[in-house]
Every structure is written in structure tokens, then in C-alpha cells.
Scaffold this motif. Structure first.
Motif, short mmCIF file in Angstrom:
data_model
loop_
_atom_site.label_atom_id
_atom_site.label_comp_id
_atom_site.label_asym_id
_atom_site.label_seq_id
_atom_site.Cartn_x
_atom_site.Cartn_y
_atom_site.Cartn_z
N ASN A 189 -20.65 -3.90 30.73
CA ASN A 189 -20.27 -2.57 30.27
C ASN A 189 -20.62 -2.46 28.80
N LYS A 190 -21.18 -1.33 28.38
CA LYS A 190 -21.68 -1.23 27.01
C LYS A 190 -20.57 -1.33 25.96
N TYR A 191 -19.37 -0.87 26.30
CA TYR A 191 -18.27 -0.93 25.34
C TYR A 191 -17.79 -2.38 25.17
N TYR A 192 -17.73 -3.11 26.28
CA TYR A 192 -17.34 -4.52 26.19
C TYR A 192 -18.41 -5.32 25.45
N SER A 194 -20.52 -4.29 23.23
CA SER A 194 -20.48 -3.95 21.81
C SER A 194 -19.36 -4.70 21.10
N ARG A 195 -18.18 -4.74 21.71
CA ARG A 195 -17.04 -5.44 21.10
C ARG A 195 -17.32 -6.94 21.01
#
Length: 263
Positions: A189-192, A194-195
């Protein structure tokens, strides 16, 4: 350039024992999957390991666990022995250094001096068989473990994924890259994703990509007579001159032409 952690792929690919004498080395923040041990021979060195900063002096030892971000700078000058232990050589310590690690800074100088002959032997026996080198390494690491209490090791969640992403960026930085492309490439997932990247590198993914582009652009320009700035900008993956100048100014305080003239 502004400091940001760089992955030293060379040490991991070589996967050998690397031992050398160093003087006044000024290293930017970097990491690799090798254990690194530095014995300070003279002077003073300002060092940062995993965010912990101090100045080390003669007969201090610096221990850098696998994947720890570390940087060195003269304070004001120093010499040292550097021992870098590749992964297959450090298999003997794998079980020990998973949950625990030696402290970053080992400052019992009287004890450290007792280990100096083993460091000196590695320096004198640079062409010795691998088995001989491994024997001295086992003595050094075993002695350190027997004398210094271990501390909890910092975890490196999904470090393999971060390193794979960095290698991917190094290979494809001239192409259009985005969070969406890289997260899809590695199945996150792009948000994970990124984090995760920001947690380890301390920069956003896009900032890191553009920093790599600037670094390679400057290196290329310095090797070129009368470099064409706009050609370099677009051939190194930037989508506009505005983006390039905004990124460049984050890392350099002088105009590009002045930086390019430095050889």
C-alpha cells in the motif's frame, strides 16, 4: 550536499572481510548489512551511530551493528583501523546480535589496548588466508562480548524492502518515478510504503529520489567539459527546471555552475 543516509551496496555485494587504515575520513551518513568496528589510533573523531553522537579518541572502539546509520568527521583529525565484516563472516554472531548488540561506543581504553595486537595482526596479514582472518575476528568480537554488556538492538523493520527500493531508485532514477510506481513494484500500500521509507531514511520517497538525481547530475557534470545544464537536468529524471532548482538549493548553497567547477 545535505546529509541523508546512503546505502553502501558495495560492501554487501562483496561480502568479505575488509580491513584498512584510515586517516581523517569524513563520511556522510550511510549504512550496510555488515558489522563495522573502528579502532581509533590517534586524535579525535566526531561520530554518530543510530542517532547517538560523541567524540572518540585514542584507544576508543566504535561498534556499528548491521544496518545502523553511521557518520564520521575529524575532530580535528584522527587515524583509525577499520574492520568491516561481511555477512557470511558474521554468521557466527547471528544469534547473538539479533535481539542484542554491543554498545555503539566502547570506551574502556585499557581493555581495548589488550585487543590492539589482534587489530595489528589483521593489518600485517592482509594477504593471509580467510580462515586466519576469521580467527582474529572471532577473538576480537568474542573478547568484546565477554567484557562489555550488551544492549537491546534497534530493530530494522523490513530493511530488505527499503534496500531493494534504494537499489531500484539507483537503477531507474533517470525515469519517471513516483510513490505509486515504487509501492506497486514492491507490492505495498502506498501509504504504508511511504511511512516505511521515511522511518528508515528520514526523508520522503520523492525527496530521496530527487536527492539521488542531484547527486548523479553533479557527478556527471564534473566529468564533462562545458556541461549543458538543461540537458543534464532532463536526462537525470527531473520533469522541470523549477523542480531541479528547488531541489538543488536544498543541498547546495552555491549556483550549479560553481559546484560543477569543483573537481
Amino acid at each position: 550536499m545535505k546529509d541523508f543516509p546512503l546505502y553502501e551496496a558495495g560492501h554487501d555485494r562483496a561480502d568479505t572481510v575488509d580491513f584498512f587504515y584510515s586517516r581523517d575520513s569524513d563520511t556522510l551518513p550511510h549504512f550496510h548489512r555488515c558489522i563495522e568496528i573502528l579502532y581509533i589510533l590517534s586524535g579525535g573523531v566526531r561520530c554518530e551511530v543510530d542517532g547517538e553522537c560523541t567524540v572518540c579518541e585514542k584507544d576508543d572502539i566504535i561498534f556499528v551493528r548491521k544496518c545502523a546509520v553511521h557518520a564520521l568527521s575529524p575532530a580535528p583529525g584522527y587515524t583509525d583501523y577499520v574492520l568491516i565484516i561481511g555477512q557470511r563472516y558474521s554468521d557466527d554472531f547471528r544469534g547473538i546480535f539479533q535481539a542484542e548488540s554491543l554498545p555503539n561506543y566502547l570506551s574502556d581504553r585499557a581493555f581495548n589496548r589488550s585487543l590492539f595486537p589482534h587489530f595489528k595482526a589483521l593489518a600485517d596479514l592482509s594477504d593471509a588466508p580467510e580462515l586466519v582472518k576469521k580467527g582474529y575476528i572471532n577473538i576480537i568480537v568474542g573478547s568484546l562480548l565477554g567484557h562489555y554488556p550488551c544492549v537491546p538492538a534497534k530493530t530494522s523493520p523490513n530493511i530488505g524492502t527499503v534496500i531493494s527500493a534504494i537499489n531500484y531508485i539507483d537503477k531507474h532514477y533517470r525515469e519517471p518515478l513516483s510513490l505509486e510506481r515504487l509501492s506497486a513494484e514492491f507490492g505495498y500500500n502506498k501509504y504504508y510504503f511511504s511511512r516505511l521509507f521515511n522511518l528508515y531514511i528520514g526523508e520522503s520517497l520523492n525527496a530521496y529520489i530527487n536527492a539521488v538525481r542531484v547527486r548523479n547530475l553533479v557527478s556527471e557534470a564534473k566529468k564533462t567539459e562545458n556541461p549543458n545544464l538543461s540537458e543534464l537536468v532532463f536526462s537525470n529524471g527531473f520533469d522541470s527546471m523549477t523542480t531541479f532548482y528547488r531541489t538543488f538549493s536544498k543541498y547546495y548553497s552555491r549556483p550549479p555552475r560553481e559546484v560543477f567547477r569543483e573537481r
